[in-house]
Design an enzyme around this catalytic site. Structure first.
Site, PDB file in Angstrom:
ATOM      1  N   GLU A 130     -13.214  43.986  37.946  1.00 50.70           N
ATOM      2  CA  GLU A 130     -13.045  42.722  37.202  1.00 50.70           C
ATOM      3  C   GLU A 130     -14.256  42.324  36.362  1.00 50.70           C
ATOM      4  OE1 GLU A 130     -11.959  39.958  40.291  1.00 50.70           O
ATOM      5  OE2 GLU A 130     -10.149  41.047  40.786  1.00 50.70           O
ATOM      6  N   ASN A 174     -11.447  48.824  37.864  1.00 51.21           N
ATOM      7  CA  ASN A 174     -10.304  48.096  38.409  1.00 51.21           C
ATOM      8  C   ASN A 174     -10.261  46.671  37.871  1.00 51.21           C
ATOM      9  OD1 ASN A 174      -8.129  48.194  40.434  1.00 51.21           O
ATOM     10  ND2 ASN A 174      -9.335  46.691  41.585  1.00 51.21           N
ATOM     11  N   HIS A 209      -1.160  42.488  40.213  1.00 51.24           N
ATOM     12  CA  HIS A 209      -0.806  41.209  40.845  1.00 51.24           C
ATOM     13  C   HIS A 209       0.168  40.503  39.909  1.00 51.24           C
ATOM     14  CE1 HIS A 209      -3.465  41.540  44.224  1.00 51.24           C
ATOM     15  NE2 HIS A 209      -4.494  41.785  43.431  1.00 51.24           N
ATOM     16  N   GLU A 238      -3.278  47.152  43.550  1.00 53.56           N
ATOM     17  CA  GLU A 238      -3.139  45.940  44.375  1.00 53.56           C
ATOM     18  C   GLU A 238      -1.787  45.264  44.141  1.00 53.56           C
ATOM     19  OE1 GLU A 238      -6.516  43.328  43.995  1.00 53.56           O
ATOM     20  OE2 GLU A 238      -7.939  44.969  43.739  1.00 53.56           O
ATOM     21  N   ASP A 240       1.546  43.374  44.138  1.00 54.66           N
ATOM     22  CA  ASP A 240       2.423  42.432  44.835  1.00 54.66           C
ATOM     23  C   ASP A 240       3.200  41.681  43.752  1.00 54.66           C
ATOM     24  OD1 ASP A 240      -0.588  40.744  46.036  1.00 54.66           O
ATOM     25  OD2 ASP A 240       0.235  40.742  44.007  1.00 54.66           O
TER      26      ASP A 240
HETATM   27  O1  LIG Z   1      -5.175  38.203  40.858  1.00 55.81           O
HETATM   28  C1  LIG Z   1      -6.359  37.572  40.690  1.00 55.81           C
HETATM   29  C2  LIG Z   1      -6.431  36.343  40.042  1.00 55.81           C
HETATM   30  C3  LIG Z   1      -7.648  35.724  39.929  1.00 55.81           C
HETATM   31  C4  LIG Z   1      -8.769  36.306  40.440  1.00 55.81           C
HETATM   32  C5  LIG Z   1      -8.698  37.534  41.082  1.00 55.81           C
HETATM   33  C6  LIG Z   1      -7.491  38.170  41.202  1.00 55.81           C
HETATM   34  C7  LIG Z   1      -7.335  39.482  41.911  1.00 55.81           C
HETATM   35  N1  LIG Z   1      -8.501  39.939  42.605  1.00 55.81           N
HETATM   36  C8  LIG Z   1      -8.198  40.814  43.723  1.00 55.81           C
HETATM   37  C9  LIG Z   1      -7.458  40.019  44.730  1.00 55.81           C
HETATM   38  C10 LIG Z   1      -7.792  39.952  46.004  1.00 55.81           C
HETATM   39  C11 LIG Z   1      -9.036  40.582  46.508  1.00 55.81           C
HETATM   40  O2  LIG Z   1      -8.944  40.886  47.892  1.00 55.81           O
HETATM   41  C12 LIG Z   1      -9.322  41.846  45.713  1.00 55.81           C
HETATM   42  O3  LIG Z   1     -10.515  42.455  46.177  1.00 55.81           O
HETATM   43  C13 LIG Z   1      -9.456  41.520  44.235  1.00 55.81           C
HETATM   44  O4  LIG Z   1      -9.663  42.736  43.524  1.00 55.81           O
END
Ligand SMILES: Oc1ccccc1CN[C@@H]1C=C[C@@H](O)[C@H](O)[C@H]1O
Length: 327
Positions: A130, A174, A209, A238, A240
């Site tokens: 990120e 990532n 996500h 990741e 979901d």
């Molecule tokens: O979807 C998002 C929206 C805002 C900030 C971060 C994220 C995702 N960020 C993720 C989510 C959970 C953590 O456990 C992971 O390490 C991280 O990579």
């Protein structure tokens, strides 16, 4: 015998899940039955592994690594250089800010020690997580402690240290919101510039996500094609599929049937797309195992129940599971 997810996708890509030392016990049957790759949800992040300069805590990460080994599963390392869950000591020197030289020394030592500890057991690492800003306007890189301490080349250093530390692991950049047309272009430009400078980046981790509404399939497709044009591998790292739009604070006691139906349709379409691009993907990892084990019941709203995964609160297969295994 019901279908086994990882068996169904044996000819496509490994199917993984984010786990904790608790969930590898409470969700063991689902893990061993359906998944072939693990990621530590928090236990391999700097905050837990390296709480102070001369202290490393590998115990929790080792529990997960041992479980993966014992069950012949792949293990993804997550994550080495990130603006979150990283202790402040990395960036301090007594009462003042650490110099660039000191910050780089600490980054190198962290990466060498952590990757050295898991060398031979991790198939991939999210080396940098990120780094790109969400804002469409302004600098490409988000404001982050590593950026402040080291400068814009912190990402390049992270990947070079990682390759030196473990030449066998695949090294990923990532990020989330990775299908947004503006942000995906910035991710693409970052990785392109790294590759052009000979920085060892093996792949892009599309966090995935997503929710039942966005990103639209054509946006996912465009992002896949854009990243793939760099000639590196892709992973969904990741995954979901939330029942809510990101900033929608609606709450339900039970998952509404019509939203579960929409989710099943969405999972079906998304996996149809991922199968189409199977040559590009080296892994698809869910961020959790079942709906009783998801970070989305605590983010972005504390204690707002969500149901984003393939198995319900009682670990039963949902319609989403059927839709991605019956093809
Ligand atoms: O979807 C998002 C929206 C805002 C900030 C971060 C994220 C995702 N960020 C993720 C989510 C959970 C953590 O456990 C992971 O390490 C991280 O990579």
């Amino acid at each position: 015998m019901s279908k086994r997810l990882s068996e169904t996708y044996r000819e496509y890509f490994p199917i993984g899940a984010a786990v904790t030392p608790v969930s590898i016990d409470t969700h063991k049957e689902l893990l061993v039955g359906h998944f072939s790759s693990l990621t530590a949800e928090n236990q391999m992040k700097p905050g837990i592994l390296h709480p102070s300069e001369h202290i490393y805590n590998f115990e929790q990460g080792d529990v997960i690594a041992d479980f993966a080994l014992q069950n012949h599963m792949l293990l993804r390392g997550h994550t080495l250089v990130w603006h979150n869950q990283t202790p402040e000591w990395f960036f301090k020197d007594g009462g003042k800010a650490a110099s660039r030289t000191l910050a780089l020394k600490r980054m190198k030592e962290h990466i060498y020690t952590v990757m050295g500890h898991y060398k031979g057991r991790t198939c991939a690492w999210d080396v940098v997580n990120e780094a790109i800003a969400d804002q469409a306007e302004g600098p490409a890189l988000r404001q982050a402690p590593w950026l402040t301490a080291v400068g814009g080349d912190y990402i390049e250093h992270a990947f070079r240290y990682a390759r030196e530390a473990d030449s066998t692991a695949k090294l990923f950049y990532n990020d989330y919101n990775e299908c947004d047309p503006v942000k995906s272009k910035k991710i693409y430009e970052l990785v392109k510039s790294l590759l052009e400078r000979g920085v060892p980046v093996d792949g892009i981790g599309m966090q995935g996500h997503w929710n039942i509404y966005v990103p639209e399939l054509d946006k996912i497709r465009r992002a896949i094609e854009l990243y793939a044009s760099l000639g590196i591998s892709l992973q969904i790292t990741e995954l979901d599929i939330s029942l809510f739009r990101f900033d929608d604070g609606t709450a339900y006691e039970k998952a509404p049937a019509e939203l579960i139906e929409l989710q099943a349709e969405r999972y079906g379409r998304i996996f149809e797309l991922l199968r189409e691009y199977k040559a590009l993907f080296t892994g698809i990892t869910f961020w959790g195992i079942a709906d009783d084990d998801t970070w989305l019941s605590y983010f972005p709203f504390r204690d707002r129940k969500n149901w984003p995964l393939l198995f319900d609160d009682q670990h039963r297969q949902k319609k989403s599971f059927e839709n991605i295994t019956n093809f």
